[in-house]
Design an enzyme around this catalytic site. Structure first.
Site, PDB file in Angstrom:
ATOM      1  CD  GLN B 199      37.989  46.989  -9.210  1.00 30.56           C
ATOM      2  OE1 GLN B 199      37.942  48.065  -9.795  1.00 30.56           O
ATOM      3  NE2 GLN B 199      38.894  46.740  -8.259  1.00 30.56           N
ATOM      4  CB  ALA B 240      42.154  51.110 -16.541  1.00 27.07           C
ATOM      5  CG  HIS B 241      40.037  50.372 -12.102  1.00 25.23           C
ATOM      6  ND1 HIS B 241      40.144  49.521 -11.038  1.00 25.23           N
ATOM      7  CD2 HIS B 241      41.297  50.651 -12.480  1.00 25.23           C
ATOM      8  CE1 HIS B 241      41.414  49.321 -10.778  1.00 25.23           C
ATOM      9  NE2 HIS B 241      42.128  49.982 -11.632  1.00 25.23           N
ATOM     10  CG  ASN B 242      37.787  54.648 -10.344  1.00 29.54           C
ATOM     11  OD1 ASN B 242      37.954  53.459 -10.052  1.00 29.54           O
ATOM     12  ND2 ASN B 242      36.857  55.398  -9.778  1.00 29.54           N
TER      13      ASN B 242
END
Lengths: 343, 343, 343
Positions: B199, B240-242
């Site tokens: 990540q 969460a990511h992005n």
């Protein structure tokens, strides 16, 4: 620490059936017993394991009659589970107690620290804060200005207590809990921005409250968010500003209670339940896991389920029909055709 | 700190009706008022309490006409709630401000620390990190290498900001928040094991963002997870990511937003909502608590409920029928019998 | 750190199409590429961006034929995504590694610390605890008495590991995780109070487990809560006492698993799922987000949804009918009238 069967029997008023010198230094489940471990047989469903366990000492009921040979020493008592629980407490008392104040703790000179406390490494205690006698404050705990921690309470590693909050006596607060963060209050502006509403109240935990890891309890806007005596909260629960939870209510993990809602005494609330704000929940209410509560519950002892929730028995009936909806819809079509034939 | 009715009236441009020398040192709800406390009457439903409250000073509307004697001093203003909020801010400013850098903080020599900052005990600040002027960094905060904290932002006790993350100006991050932990990305292998996907991105919070206690915002796989200006997040939320969240959107506690989903501006998302990954939610959308969003919402201003969610009005109709399903099924059986009689 | 196209091509066995001296010092998404960044094109849906990206280097498939001019240098490889992932790992290795023991760490003299470890500021390590070789223990971590951390494991800032818990090798535990807090066990008393049941077990994480930020895993009442090899847990998950999770099972954020439930291998569990206690879930089971599991799932590979959950295909059919319930009910009324006309 090692204990002999003789020592254990005398602690729990039991009678020995086997070697009184058998020694144990740990505890185990009956199906995982190893030489040197002590276990117990309380649930008849587990009776089979008493013939295969390698545990050195097994607590059993006075009336237990083995049908095959048992390798360990038996200690007979009236209530093996209660006796085991008592031994656990003795054992726990021997390993748990820590005392003394770590040199690395940062304690404000104006804080008042009681006697026989434990204060671990890197604890930060603010101005005019109070820590009662026999309290245990573990590593990395933060206690804000003027916050008060009652006697015999335990704050595990990393607990954060914001300024002015009050924790009663004999409370247990698990790691990562946050007590007294600002409530979620914002006033919408004409610009579509939100303006923070100052959260000027505090949080009060009465005595004998236990709070699970990483649970959050927000401070009140005005007045106090109150958790009454004997309440037990599981992990990752959200308690919003100005909530009040009645005595001896228990709440399972990941449940959330919105602002200003008042929960009664002796309620049992399942996991992942959501309760919206400004409601009143009566005493002795039971709420099934994952339910959503959108209205006050005025009937003491009500049992509800669903999102939005209603009484559990009709909920379950409705849900059975939901599972069958495809068959029900087919039946309706069939009926329609039979009518068409008549018309 | 004590304030007199005269001082207070001059701060909020009010007129005094009673003793101008009445003094208060704290605030209270009207129904819990005590001598020495100040309160206000804004909601007509609470009017009854003005005749029983023991508060020494009560802010009321200019037009208020008491029907019985009132014991406290009244201060009349055009908008008692707004005046009270203003006083709260004045009060808060007097108690909140901390300044200075704790000797126990561990600050990398390459970090750049602004002026008039507060850095509390046991704060850890990594290499090349930046802390802006007037920032407050409370006990046990961790700021990773190259992370940036904007001017006037407050990081409460125990906040963790991983390396390379950026927090804007005037943000408030509550205790226990984790910003920049790895997104949940794993590539399945033929062996049925999972291989971690690095990540490599970061998290960016723009200005005036508030984040509630123990909320987690993951770093992007590539690029940035972005929380736009003025967003307000409650406690125990998962981002969460992005993910990207648009300006002035507010999200209630325990909601989770999966990877790469993009939320519009001015949305209102209830508590315990789940939104799956790679969706787009339009501006001004409202999502009821506990809803599950499985598809993009393209219509600005849509209001949805359910899991999976659809428009709120038909959802509520469907749910009323769900509650009645047992009666509906009985009616179908009844109809069936009536048809059978005809056949 | 800067890398040239030539260096990168040699690392991933690629061929250069453009300037071999093009230099990059960071990575980006293709649509966000800037001079000095490297990106990749793997998904054909993103092909349009290769003509507009300002990235200096782009990894593309060997077979890629540009239809318009591309400004950056291309590096052609058989699998651009895999090549990019490999470069990410190389890059990550250069920035991540920390070594050395902070002077501010509080390490018990009886703890055993391995070689080549990183122990950050304000870390607290208890009596007889063990930290394996190459472990990374970041700021503010607490490791209780006798706890064990395996080789190459990473504990991010603020992780709390209670006494006697065991973490395997190559694990990654994100910030704010709590491992080993007491399970939620209380015995109801005749007084309606609850008496704490001592939680005497521990938590065991096997190798290659990853745990997301602020997740909580409770210690067993007796025996161990066990997370098997290769399990991946997302953020804000609750794992109760005596749960066991099988190898390579992945669980998304905010899911909760109640006490003594045993989950099989290679399961995929969505976010915000709730599973009640004392159940058994077979291997390879998939559970849709927000589902509630009230009964054991004995069929390996089952896919379920709903609260309570059942097989996903009939669930979806039922839910479609639920959305249509108003129309269905109207049809029933219509049928009723048509029958009445006949009677």
């Amino acid at each position: 620490m090692e204990f002999s069967a003789k020592q254990i029997a005398s602690l729990i008023n039991g009678t020995i059936d086997g070697n009184p010198e058998a020694r144990v230094n740990r505890i185990s489940k009956i199906e995982e017993g190893q030489p040197g471990s002590m276990t117990f047989l309380a649930n008849p469903l587990y009776t089979q394991y008493i013939y295969t366990t390698a545990a050195s000492i097994i607590l059993v009921n006075t009336s237990f009659k083995p049908e095959k040979p048992v390798s360990g020493t038996l200690i007979r008592v009236d209530d093996p589970y209660a006796a085991f629980a008592k031994l656990l407490e003795v054992y726990h008392a021997t390993i748990r107690q820590k005392e003394g104040i770590s040199e690395s703790a940062a304690i404000s000179p104006s804080a008042r620290i009681g006697r026989h406390v434990y204060i671990g490494p890197f604890v930060s205690i603010g101005e005019d804060a109070v820590v009662g006698d026999h309290a245990e404050i573990h590593s990395h705990v933060f206690i804000g200005d003027r916050a008060m921690i009652g006697e015999h309470s335990v704050l595990h590693a990393g607990v954060k207590v914001y300024r002015d909050c009050v924790i009663g006596r004999h409370c247990i607060i698990h790691a990562g809990v946050v007590i007294g963060a600002d409530g979620f209050g914002f006033a919408p502006q004409d610009t579509l921005e939100y303006k923070k509403v100052i959260q000027a109240g505090n949080v009060i935990l009465e005595d004998y409250v236990e709070v699970g890891a990483n649970t959050t309890i927000d401070r009140a806007t005005l007045g106090s968010t109150i958790i009454r005596k004997g309440v037990k909260l599981d992990n990752l629960i959200q308690i919003a500003h100005n909530v009040e939870i009645g005595e001896n209510t228990v709440i399972a993990a990941q449940t959330g209670i919105s602002g200003s809602t008042k929960i009664g005494r002796n309620c049992m609330i399942g996991g992942q339940v959501g309760i919206i704000g400004h409601l009143t929940i009566a005493d002795n209410v039971k709420i099934a896991a994952q339910s959503g509560i959108g209205n006050s519950i005025t009937e003491a002892g009500a049992i509800v389920q669903g999102s939005p929730a209603f009484e559990i028995a009709p909920y379950r009936k409705s849900y059975i029909h939901f599972r069958n909806l495809d068959r029900i819809v087919k039946k309706i079509r069939d009926i329609e055709k039979r009518i068409e034939k008549k018309e």
